[in-house]
Motif scaffolding. Sequence first.
Motif, PDB file in Angstrom:
ATOM      1  N   HIS A  65     -12.946 -12.330  -3.497  1.00  0.00           N
ATOM      2  CA  HIS A  65     -12.183 -12.687  -2.114  1.00  0.00           C
ATOM      3  C   HIS A  65     -12.501 -11.783  -0.963  1.00  0.00           C
ATOM      4  CE1 HIS A  65      -8.452 -12.894   0.587  1.00  0.00           C
ATOM      5  NE2 HIS A  65      -8.926 -14.125   0.442  1.00  0.00           N
ATOM      6  N   ASN A  66     -12.552 -10.239  -1.306  1.00  0.00           N
ATOM      7  CA  ASN A  66     -13.173  -9.272  -0.508  1.00  0.00           C
ATOM      8  C   ASN A  66     -12.570  -8.873   0.737  1.00  0.00           C
ATOM      9  OD1 ASN A  66     -15.081  -7.188  -0.223  1.00  0.00           O
ATOM     10  ND2 ASN A  66     -15.985  -8.331   1.234  1.00  0.00           N
ATOM     11  N   LYS A  67     -11.136  -9.019   0.863  1.00  0.00           N
ATOM     12  CA  LYS A  67     -10.302  -8.960   1.885  1.00  0.00           C
ATOM     13  C   LYS A  67      -9.131  -8.096   1.589  1.00  0.00           C
ATOM     14  CE  LYS A  67     -11.225 -13.133   4.682  1.00  0.00           C
ATOM     15  NZ  LYS A  67     -10.787 -14.375   5.494  1.00  0.00           N
ATOM     16  N   TYR A  68      -8.609  -7.948   0.611  1.00  0.00           N
ATOM     17  CA  TYR A  68      -7.619  -6.774   0.174  1.00  0.00           C
ATOM     18  C   TYR A  68      -8.215  -5.767  -0.788  1.00  0.00           C
ATOM     19  CZ  TYR A  68      -4.069 -10.219   2.050  1.00  0.00           C
ATOM     20  OH  TYR A  68      -3.247 -10.979   2.701  1.00  0.00           O
ATOM     21  N   SER A  69      -7.655  -4.714  -0.865  1.00  0.00           N
ATOM     22  CA  SER A  69      -7.716  -3.547  -1.753  1.00  0.00           C
ATOM     23  C   SER A  69      -6.425  -3.328  -2.304  1.00  0.00           C
ATOM     24  CB  SER A  69      -8.124  -2.366  -1.043  1.00  0.00           C
ATOM     25  OG  SER A  69      -7.714  -2.019   0.065  1.00  0.00           O
ATOM     26  N   VAL A  70      -6.500  -2.675  -3.543  1.00  0.00           N
ATOM     27  CA  VAL A  70      -5.104  -2.184  -3.969  1.00  0.00           C
ATOM     28  C   VAL A  70      -4.861  -0.355  -4.267  1.00  0.00           C
ATOM     29  CG1 VAL A  70      -3.624  -2.429  -5.980  1.00  0.00           C
ATOM     30  CG2 VAL A  70      -5.028  -4.794  -5.052  1.00  0.00           C
ATOM     31  N   LEU A  71      -3.923   0.194  -3.963  1.00  0.00           N
ATOM     32  CA  LEU A  71      -3.819   1.423  -4.263  1.00  0.00           C
ATOM     33  C   LEU A  71      -2.601   1.530  -5.237  1.00  0.00           C
ATOM     34  CD1 LEU A  71      -4.193   4.560  -3.868  1.00  0.00           C
ATOM     35  CD2 LEU A  71      -2.837   4.284  -1.748  1.00  0.00           C
ATOM     36  N   VAL A  72      -3.023   2.070  -6.323  1.00  0.00           N
ATOM     37  CA  VAL A  72      -1.638   2.516  -7.336  1.00  0.00           C
ATOM     38  C   VAL A  72      -1.627   3.828  -7.615  1.00  0.00           C
ATOM     39  CG1 VAL A  72      -0.846   2.042  -9.781  1.00  0.00           C
ATOM     40  CG2 VAL A  72      -2.263   0.150  -8.637  1.00  0.00           C
ATOM     41  N   CYS A  73      -0.516   4.377  -7.216  1.00  0.00           N
ATOM     42  CA  CYS A  73      -0.016   5.757  -7.240  1.00  0.00           C
ATOM     43  C   CYS A  73       0.939   6.112  -8.455  1.00  0.00           C
ATOM     44  CB  CYS A  73       0.668   6.127  -5.979  1.00  0.00           C
ATOM     45  SG  CYS A  73      -0.212   6.141  -4.422  1.00  0.00           S
ATOM     46  N   GLN A 105       1.829   2.749   5.898  1.00  0.00           N
ATOM     47  CA  GLN A 105       1.934   1.798   6.776  1.00  0.00           C
ATOM     48  C   GLN A 105       0.525   1.399   7.446  1.00  0.00           C
ATOM     49  OE1 GLN A 105       4.574  -0.088   7.743  1.00  0.00           O
ATOM     50  NE2 GLN A 105       3.925  -1.229   9.347  1.00  0.00           N
ATOM     51  N   ILE A 106      -0.668   2.463   7.888  1.00  0.00           N
ATOM     52  CA  ILE A 106      -1.593   2.077   8.360  1.00  0.00           C
ATOM     53  C   ILE A 106      -2.428   1.377   7.260  1.00  0.00           C
ATOM     54  CG2 ILE A 106      -3.891   3.022   9.198  1.00  0.00           C
ATOM     55  CD1 ILE A 106      -1.733   5.421  10.524  1.00  0.00           C
ATOM     56  N   ILE A 107      -2.707   1.775   6.087  1.00  0.00           N
ATOM     57  CA  ILE A 107      -3.518   1.178   5.225  1.00  0.00           C
ATOM     58  C   ILE A 107      -3.046  -0.008   4.838  1.00  0.00           C
ATOM     59  CG2 ILE A 107      -4.477   3.279   4.332  1.00  0.00           C
ATOM     60  CD1 ILE A 107      -2.609   3.097   2.096  1.00  0.00           C
ATOM     61  N   HIS A 108      -1.558  -0.452   4.862  1.00  0.00           N
ATOM     62  CA  HIS A 108      -1.153  -1.725   4.460  1.00  0.00           C
ATOM     63  C   HIS A 108      -1.446  -2.768   5.650  1.00  0.00           C
ATOM     64  CE1 HIS A 108       1.604  -4.923   4.029  1.00  0.00           C
ATOM     65  NE2 HIS A 108       2.165  -4.927   5.352  1.00  0.00           N
ATOM     66  N   GLN A 109      -1.253  -2.235   6.897  1.00  0.00           N
ATOM     67  CA  GLN A 109      -1.518  -3.370   7.845  1.00  0.00           C
ATOM     68  C   GLN A 109      -3.282  -3.618   8.083  1.00  0.00           C
ATOM     69  OE1 GLN A 109      -0.063  -1.081  11.283  1.00  0.00           O
ATOM     70  NE2 GLN A 109       1.865  -1.962  11.071  1.00  0.00           N
ATOM     71  N   ASN A 110      -3.863  -2.912   7.121  1.00  0.00           N
ATOM     72  CA  ASN A 110      -5.460  -3.036   7.110  1.00  0.00           C
ATOM     73  C   ASN A 110      -5.862  -3.819   6.030  1.00  0.00           C
ATOM     74  OD1 ASN A 110      -7.224  -1.974   9.829  1.00  0.00           O
ATOM     75  ND2 ASN A 110      -5.437  -0.647   9.408  1.00  0.00           N
ATOM     76  N   GLY A 111      -4.916  -4.044   5.120  1.00  0.00           N
ATOM     77  CA  GLY A 111      -5.350  -4.888   3.867  1.00  0.00           C
ATOM     78  C   GLY A 111      -5.265  -4.258   2.541  1.00  0.00           C
ATOM     79  N   CYS A 112      -4.374  -3.025   2.555  1.00  0.00           N
ATOM     80  CA  CYS A 112      -4.517  -2.405   1.323  1.00  0.00           C
ATOM     81  C   CYS A 112      -2.978  -2.593   0.702  1.00  0.00           C
ATOM     82  CB  CYS A 112      -4.632  -0.804   1.469  1.00  0.00           C
ATOM     83  SG  CYS A 112      -4.614   0.048  -0.145  1.00  0.00           S
ATOM     84  N   ILE A 113      -3.118  -3.136  -0.519  1.00  0.00           N
ATOM     85  CA  ILE A 113      -1.674  -3.549  -1.109  1.00  0.00           C
ATOM     86  C   ILE A 113      -1.282  -2.357  -1.958  1.00  0.00           C
ATOM     87  CG2 ILE A 113      -0.358  -4.965  -2.871  1.00  0.00           C
ATOM     88  CD1 ILE A 113      -3.008  -7.026  -2.038  1.00  0.00           C
ATOM     89  N   VAL A 114      -0.040  -1.571  -1.683  1.00  0.00           N
ATOM     90  CA  VAL A 114       0.286  -0.278  -2.106  1.00  0.00           C
ATOM     91  C   VAL A 114       1.148  -0.304  -3.425  1.00  0.00           C
ATOM     92  CG1 VAL A 114       1.138   1.799  -1.731  1.00  0.00           C
ATOM     93  CG2 VAL A 114      -0.324   0.664  -0.139  1.00  0.00           C
ATOM     94  N   HIS A 133       6.660  -2.817   2.196  1.00  0.00           N
ATOM     95  CA  HIS A 133       5.117  -2.926   1.936  1.00  0.00           C
ATOM     96  C   HIS A 133       4.721  -1.923   1.183  1.00  0.00           C
ATOM     97  CE1 HIS A 133       5.923  -0.196   5.284  1.00  0.00           C
ATOM     98  NE2 HIS A 133       4.936   0.622   4.825  1.00  0.00           N
ATOM     99  N   ALA A 134       5.304  -0.876   0.728  1.00  0.00           N
ATOM    100  CA  ALA A 134       4.890   0.361  -0.139  1.00  0.00           C
ATOM    101  C   ALA A 134       5.979   0.685  -1.048  1.00  0.00           C
ATOM    102  CB  ALA A 134       4.471   1.382   0.731  1.00  0.00           C
ATOM    103  N   PRO A 135       6.329  -0.318  -1.942  1.00  0.00           N
ATOM    104  CA  PRO A 135       7.500   0.224  -2.699  1.00  0.00           C
ATOM    105  C   PRO A 135       7.305   1.331  -3.733  1.00  0.00           C
ATOM    106  CG  PRO A 135       6.695  -1.973  -3.320  1.00  0.00           C
ATOM    107  CD  PRO A 135       5.921  -1.597  -2.214  1.00  0.00           C
ATOM    108  N   TRP A 136       8.533   1.693  -4.179  1.00  0.00           N
ATOM    109  CA  TRP A 136       8.459   2.707  -5.330  1.00  0.00           C
ATOM    110  C   TRP A 136       9.270   2.148  -6.411  1.00  0.00           C
ATOM    111  CZ3 TRP A 136       6.441   7.119  -6.856  1.00  0.00           C
ATOM    112  CH2 TRP A 136       6.010   8.227  -5.940  1.00  0.00           C
ATOM    113  N   TYR A 137       8.576   2.024  -7.670  1.00  0.00           N
ATOM    114  CA  TYR A 137       9.123   1.588  -8.899  1.00  0.00           C
ATOM    115  C   TYR A 137       9.549   2.578  -9.928  1.00  0.00           C
ATOM    116  CZ  TYR A 137       6.946  -2.597  -7.009  1.00  0.00           C
ATOM    117  OH  TYR A 137       6.517  -3.747  -6.404  1.00  0.00           O
ATOM    118  N   VAL A 138      10.760   2.711 -10.451  1.00  0.00           N
ATOM    119  CA  VAL A 138      11.038   3.740 -11.239  1.00  0.00           C
ATOM    120  C   VAL A 138      11.070   3.191 -12.677  1.00  0.00           C
ATOM    121  CG1 VAL A 138      12.921   5.319 -12.117  1.00  0.00           C
ATOM    122  CG2 VAL A 138      12.550   4.920  -9.601  1.00  0.00           C
TER     123      VAL A 138
END
Length: 289
Positions: free
Chosen positions: A51-59, A167-176, A234-239
Motif C-alpha cells: 500500500h506504501n502510504k502508512y508506516s508503523v512505530l512500535v515503542c 503528532q507530527i509523525i502521526h499527521q504524516n502517516g505514521c501509526i504509533v 493518535h499515540a496511545p500507551w498500553y500497559v
Amino acid sequence: MNLSEFKVIEPIQLKQLPTELDLQLSNKKLKKQLRKERRDLGEMQNTLYAHNKYSVLVCIQGMDTSGKDSLVREVFKDFNVRGVNSYSFKKPTAIELQHNYLWRHFKVLPARGKYAVFNRSHYENVLISRVKPEIVLNENIPNINSIEDITPQFWENRLEQIKDFEQIIHQNGCIVFKFFLHISKEEQKNRILRRLNKPSKNWKFSPEDLKDRKLWNTYIDCYEDAINSTSKTHAPWYVIPSDNKHQARLLVAKLIKERMQTYTEIQNPILAEALQNQISSYKDELENS
C-alpha cells in the motif's frame, strides 16, 4: 479478553494495575495463539508494504528484565525482514550528543510501508534522564549548567516536545504504538536471580541493575507522569501485565493486530485496468516460452 482495558485513556496509577492476568491458558496454548497472531501480522505487514502510504512505530518500554528483547524477537518473528527494523537505544554517542535528544530517533523512523520497533525509545529522555538528571548535563544545552538548572518545567517542556514529535509523525502517516511492560518488583528480583544463577545469562547482569532497583518507586513515578501526559488517541500507551512473558507477547500482538485492522484503507494495490486486461496474454506468453 477485553483488549481496550490495556489502553490508557485516563490517568492511571501503576501500583494499582495488575502485573499478571489469569487467562486460564497454559504457556503452550499462549505460544500457539501467538504463532497465529504473528502470522496474521506478517501478512498485514506485506499489505502495508504494498500500500506504501502508512508506516508503523512500535515503542517498547519497561523496567529492567521486563522482557523487552524477547518480546521484540517473538512478536515480529514472521515479518518479512525488508519490512521491519528494530533499534535499541543505549547511551548516546558523541555524535548524537551534538544534536537534540530527538535527533537519533527522528533519523530511524520507519519509511512508508515499514515497521520500526524502538526497544527503549525517546521516552528514556524523560525516564532515566529524569531519575539521573546528571545525564542531561552531557547534552550541552544552553542555560543548563548544573542539576539545579533542571527544573520541573524542564521536564514538562520535554513531555510537550515528545507529544509534538508524535503528532507530527502521526499527521504524516505514521501509526504509533507505545507499550509499557508492567512487571512486579518481586518478579524483577526473580529474573535477576536467574541471570546470576544461569552462567549463559550472566552477561546480561550489571551491578547497575541493583542500583536501579533501589530507585524502583522513583522510576514508577516517572513512568506514570510520562504515560499520563502523553497517551493520546493518535499515540496511545498500553500497559501490559508482564510477569508472564508469554501473556505479554500475546497481548502486544493482539493489540497491534486489532488496531491495524481499523485502517481499512490499507489494501493491496489494484493493477491498472489496461494491465488487468492483459493478464491472460501474459500467462499464455510465459506458458509457451
